[in-house]
Design a protein around this motif. Structure first.
Motif, mmCIF file in Angstrom:
data_model
loop_
_atom_site.group_PDB
_atom_site.id
_atom_site.type_symbol
_atom_site.label_atom_id
_atom_site.label_comp_id
_atom_site.label_asym_id
_atom_site.label_seq_id
_atom_site.Cartn_x
_atom_site.Cartn_y
_atom_site.Cartn_z
ATOM 1 N N GLY A 154 0.674 -1.235 -0.048
ATOM 2 C CA GLY A 154 -0.069 -0.057 0.046
ATOM 3 C C GLY A 154 0.713 1.459 -0.050
ATOM 4 N N LEU A 155 0.189 2.294 -0.300
ATOM 5 C CA LEU A 155 0.904 3.751 -0.442
ATOM 6 C C LEU A 155 1.397 4.055 1.120
ATOM 7 N N TRP A 156 0.774 3.618 2.027
ATOM 8 C CA TRP A 156 1.177 4.068 3.573
ATOM 9 C C TRP A 156 2.573 3.187 3.722
ATOM 10 N N THR A 157 2.494 2.071 3.323
ATOM 11 C CA THR A 157 3.990 1.234 3.617
ATOM 12 C C THR A 157 5.049 1.702 2.719
ATOM 13 N N ILE A 158 4.666 2.253 1.477
ATOM 14 C CA ILE A 158 5.763 2.820 0.592
ATOM 15 C C ILE A 158 5.985 4.146 1.276
ATOM 16 N N ALA A 159 5.154 5.156 1.647
ATOM 17 C CA ALA A 159 5.413 6.417 2.128
ATOM 18 C C ALA A 159 6.239 6.247 3.551
ATOM 19 N N GLY A 160 5.952 5.025 4.231
ATOM 20 C CA GLY A 160 6.481 4.841 5.393
ATOM 21 C C GLY A 160 7.929 4.467 5.201
ATOM 22 N N SER A 161 8.205 3.513 4.495
ATOM 23 C CA SER A 161 9.695 2.969 4.258
ATOM 24 C C SER A 161 10.483 4.086 3.526
ATOM 25 N N VAL A 162 10.080 4.766 2.543
ATOM 26 C CA VAL A 162 10.823 6.136 1.968
ATOM 27 C C VAL A 162 11.470 7.014 2.911
ATOM 28 N N THR A 163 10.238 7.531 3.834
ATOM 29 C CA THR A 163 10.460 8.514 4.802
ATOM 30 C C THR A 163 11.273 7.976 5.836
ATOM 31 N N ALA A 164 11.090 6.949 6.297
ATOM 32 C CA ALA A 164 11.873 6.321 7.357
ATOM 33 C C ALA A 164 13.496 6.245 6.742
ATOM 34 N N PHE A 165 13.607 5.570 5.694
ATOM 35 C CA PHE A 165 14.722 5.601 5.202
ATOM 36 C C PHE A 165 15.562 6.686 5.045
ATOM 37 N N LEU A 166 15.024 7.890 4.467
ATOM 38 C CA LEU A 166 15.619 8.872 4.109
ATOM 39 C C LEU A 166 15.950 9.732 5.342
ATOM 40 N N ILE A 167 15.236 9.818 6.408
ATOM 41 C CA ILE A 167 15.402 10.442 7.564
ATOM 42 C C ILE A 167 16.330 9.684 8.400
ATOM 43 N N GLY A 168 16.393 8.394 8.457
ATOM 44 C CA GLY A 168 17.416 7.471 9.119
ATOM 45 C C GLY A 168 18.820 7.834 8.538
ATOM 46 N N GLN A 169 18.851 7.905 7.066
ATOM 47 C CA GLN A 169 20.391 8.239 6.657
ATOM 48 C C GLN A 169 20.800 9.610 6.707
ATOM 49 N N LEU A 170 19.906 10.755 6.813
ATOM 50 C CA LEU A 170 20.403 11.904 6.949
ATOM 51 C C LEU A 170 20.865 12.076 8.466
ATOM 52 N N VAL A 171 20.209 11.596 9.308
ATOM 53 C CA VAL A 171 20.619 11.608 10.606
ATOM 54 C C VAL A 171 21.781 10.696 10.935
ATOM 55 N N ASP A 172 21.975 9.630 10.269
ATOM 56 C CA ASP A 172 23.078 8.875 10.277
ATOM 57 C C ASP A 172 24.171 9.628 9.727
ATOM 58 N N VAL A 173 24.294 10.259 8.569
ATOM 59 C CA VAL A 173 25.564 10.979 8.396
ATOM 60 C C VAL A 173 25.694 11.969 8.864
ATOM 61 N N GLY A 174 24.719 12.789 9.632
ATOM 62 C CA GLY A 174 25.206 13.875 10.689
ATOM 63 C C GLY A 174 25.750 13.634 11.811
ATOM 64 N N ILE A 175 25.321 12.536 12.355
ATOM 65 C CA ILE A 175 25.995 11.999 13.690
ATOM 66 C C ILE A 175 27.355 11.424 13.434
ATOM 67 N N PHE A 176 27.260 10.728 12.461
ATOM 68 C CA PHE A 176 28.677 10.078 12.013
ATOM 69 C C PHE A 176 29.994 11.322 11.870
ATOM 70 N N HIS A 177 29.413 12.428 11.187
ATOM 71 C CA HIS A 177 30.294 13.439 11.120
ATOM 72 C C HIS A 177 30.833 14.031 12.366
ATOM 73 N N TRP A 178 29.605 14.335 13.184
ATOM 74 C CA TRP A 178 29.679 14.968 14.621
ATOM 75 C C TRP A 178 30.545 14.299 15.278
ATOM 76 N N ILE A 179 30.670 13.066 15.343
ATOM 77 C CA ILE A 179 31.611 12.284 16.168
ATOM 78 C C ILE A 179 32.926 12.182 15.504
ATOM 79 N N ARG A 180 32.864 12.322 14.326
ATOM 80 C CA ARG A 180 34.298 12.256 13.602
ATOM 81 C C ARG A 180 35.194 13.448 13.950
#
Length: 254
Positions: free
Chosen positions: A136-162
């Motif tokens: 369903g569109l809800w599943t797709i929307a959830g997957s894409v939104t979570a993936f993108l937010i997770g990646q952006l948070v990941d890269v931010g924290i990674f470089h903050w620690i670095r």
């Protein structure tokens, strides 16, 4: 971004592995499996937020550890710009894949094909195909939104620690970024897909499944930390010290 020939090859390989695993994880993530039943052992009868029974995971969790490793390696050699570029590319291609899945569902099935799976317990192949690939569109929307937010948070924290460790302790930035980013990912995808979506999961079920998936991802990230060190050593050797140092320096400054 201008890279030497080896740098370009490395970026292309990492991009291909990252995107392929991200798309596959989204496609198979529709399945929820029981860990104890899969292993053939008695249920642990866990109790989380009032939910009991076997530990439940989305099948996509099988591939996300590979995505974590690729994210950290890309972060190490190509920095924020590299991760953001690949993340946006992955989002586009995930949507692209689902668009063609819906197009395939809309095609009129051949009459003989609909019943070809009866002997295997699948009386209607078209219905099965639509159910699996027609998330369903809800599943797709959830997957894409979570993936993108997770990646952006990941890269931010990674470089903050670095920046605060001066490029040392790769285990800390790799694990630390995953611990925080995957909390967002695990909660967001299930909330949009199954709480807001048509299945209307209860809050307790959402928190229980999200917690189990999150714990798995964190444990996988910790377990795979030696692999990140191994990949770094192999890539440093393949790239050569001058190019490796140059890429890392540019990545840290980006």
């Amino acid at each position: 971004m201008e890279f030497s020939n080896k740098g370009q090859k490395l970026f292309l390989i990492l991009t291909a592995v990252f995107v392929a695993n991200a798309i596959l994880a989204e496609l198979i993530g529709v399945k929820i499996f029981a860990l104890e039943d899969t292993l053939g052992v008695a249920p642990f009868n866990w109790n989380l937020f009032g939910q009991t029974g076997s530990l439940s995971f989305t099948a996509g969790t099988l591939l996300w550890p590979i995505v974590f490793v690729m994210t950290d390696v890309i972060n190490e050699y190509f920095g924020r710009r590299g991760v953001r570029m690949i993340s946006w590319l992955a989002v586009f291609l995930i949507i692209y894949a689902f668009a063609f899945a819906f197009a395939a569902i809309a095609l009129a099935p051949a009459g003989w094909w609909v019943t070809v799976g009866e002997k295997q317990g699948v009386p209607d192949m078209q219905a099965a195909f639509a159910q699996i690939f027609g998330q369903g569109l809800w599943t797709i929307a959830g997957s894409v939104t979570a993936f993108l937010i997770g990646q952006l948070v990941d890269v931010g924290i990674f470089h903050w620690i670095r920046k605060r460790t001066g490029g040392k302790h790769i285990w800390l930035r790799a694990t630390g970024s995953t611990v925080i980013s995957q909390a967002f990912d695990s909660l967001i995808v299930l909330y949009i897909a199954f709480v807001i979506g048509p299945q209307k999961w209860s809050i307790s079920l959402w928190l229980a499944v999200a917690s189990v998936n999150y714990i798995y991802k964190v444990c996988a990230a910790i377990a795979l930390t030696p692999l990140i060190y191994l990949l770094r050593r192999l890539l440093d050797s393949w790239l050569g010290k001058p190019l490796s140092d140059e890429l890392k320096s540019k990545a840290a400054a980006a």
